[in-house]
Scaffold this active site. Structure first.
Site, short mmCIF file in Angstrom:
data_model
loop_
_atom_site.label_atom_id
_atom_site.label_comp_id
_atom_site.label_asym_id
_atom_site.label_seq_id
_atom_site.Cartn_x
_atom_site.Cartn_y
_atom_site.Cartn_z
N HIS A 1 -6.24 -6.89 0.54
CA HIS A 1 -6.75 -7.21 1.88
C HIS A 1 -5.95 -8.38 2.44
O HIS A 1 -5.66 -9.32 1.71
CB HIS A 1 -8.23 -7.59 1.80
CG HIS A 1 -8.76 -8.18 3.07
ND1 HIS A 1 -9.25 -7.41 4.09
CD2 HIS A 1 -8.84 -9.46 3.50
CE1 HIS A 1 -9.62 -8.19 5.10
NE2 HIS A 1 -9.39 -9.44 4.76
N ARG B 1 0.83 -1.21 0.00
CA ARG B 1 0.00 0.00 0.00
C ARG B 1 0.86 1.26 0.00
O ARG B 1 0.50 2.28 -0.60
CB ARG B 1 -0.94 0.00 1.20
CG ARG B 1 -2.08 -1.03 1.07
CD ARG B 1 -2.82 -1.16 2.38
NE ARG B 1 -3.96 -2.05 2.30
CZ ARG B 1 -4.57 -2.57 3.36
NH1 ARG B 1 -4.13 -2.29 4.57
NH2 ARG B 1 -5.61 -3.37 3.20
#
Ligand code: CMP
Length: 144
Positions: A116, A103
């Site tokens: 996720h 991320r």
């Protein structure tokens, strides 16, 4: 079996062409890919996946987004893969994620944070067996 973690590349990660990079990162770390499936989650499946966030203001958007396109659902195996997988992924908010994390390297938006990762082995098991939640044998099943 070593520890397992459910890791999913979300629709933004797929759309942006990050599948091979993400898989390579986990492979190079030494984790083993034991399951992979490409699917477009239905709203019902997305809601089940994010059941713990039901009722939060961002829940409807979250469910819509997850079911907006194909995702890559994977199970990775290896030592401490739940915790270390999340280290590799970075913080929920990509702007709070260190460079070098997935991320941190590729995102700027919490709602479109690419990937996720399961937050516990129990969470993974509980999700897998969600249909048995409430039954007397459920706690044993999840802790097995
Ligand atoms: P994820 O790790 O998949 O778990 C829940 C997701 O909800 C999270 O990543 C974010 O993409 C999304 N989300 C959207 N808004 C928020 C928010 N305000 N706080 C936390 N998560 C959010």
């Amino acid at each position: 079996r070593e520890e397992l973690s459910f890791i999913m590349i979300k629709p933004d990660g797929v759309q942006r062409g990050l599948i091979s990079d993400i898989i390579a990162r986990f492979e190079r770390k030494g984790y083993k890919l034991v399951g992979i499936k490409v699917l477009v989650p239905t709203q019902a499946l997305a809601a089940k996946h994010y059941a713990e966030h039901d009722g939060k203001p961002f829940f409807p958007k979250l469910v819509n987004f997850l079911s907006s396109g194909p995702v890559v659902a994977m199970v990775w195996e290896g030592k401490s893969v739940v915790k270390y997988g999340r280290t590799m992924i970075g913080a929920t908010n990509p702007l709070a994620s260190s460079p070098g994390t997935i991320r941190g390297d590729y995102g700027i938006d919490t709602g479109r944070n690419i990937i996720h990762g399961s937050d516990s082995v129990e969470a993974l098991a509980a999700k897998h067996y969600a249909e048995h939640d409430g039954k007397p044998f459920f706690p044993k099943l999840v802790n097995f």
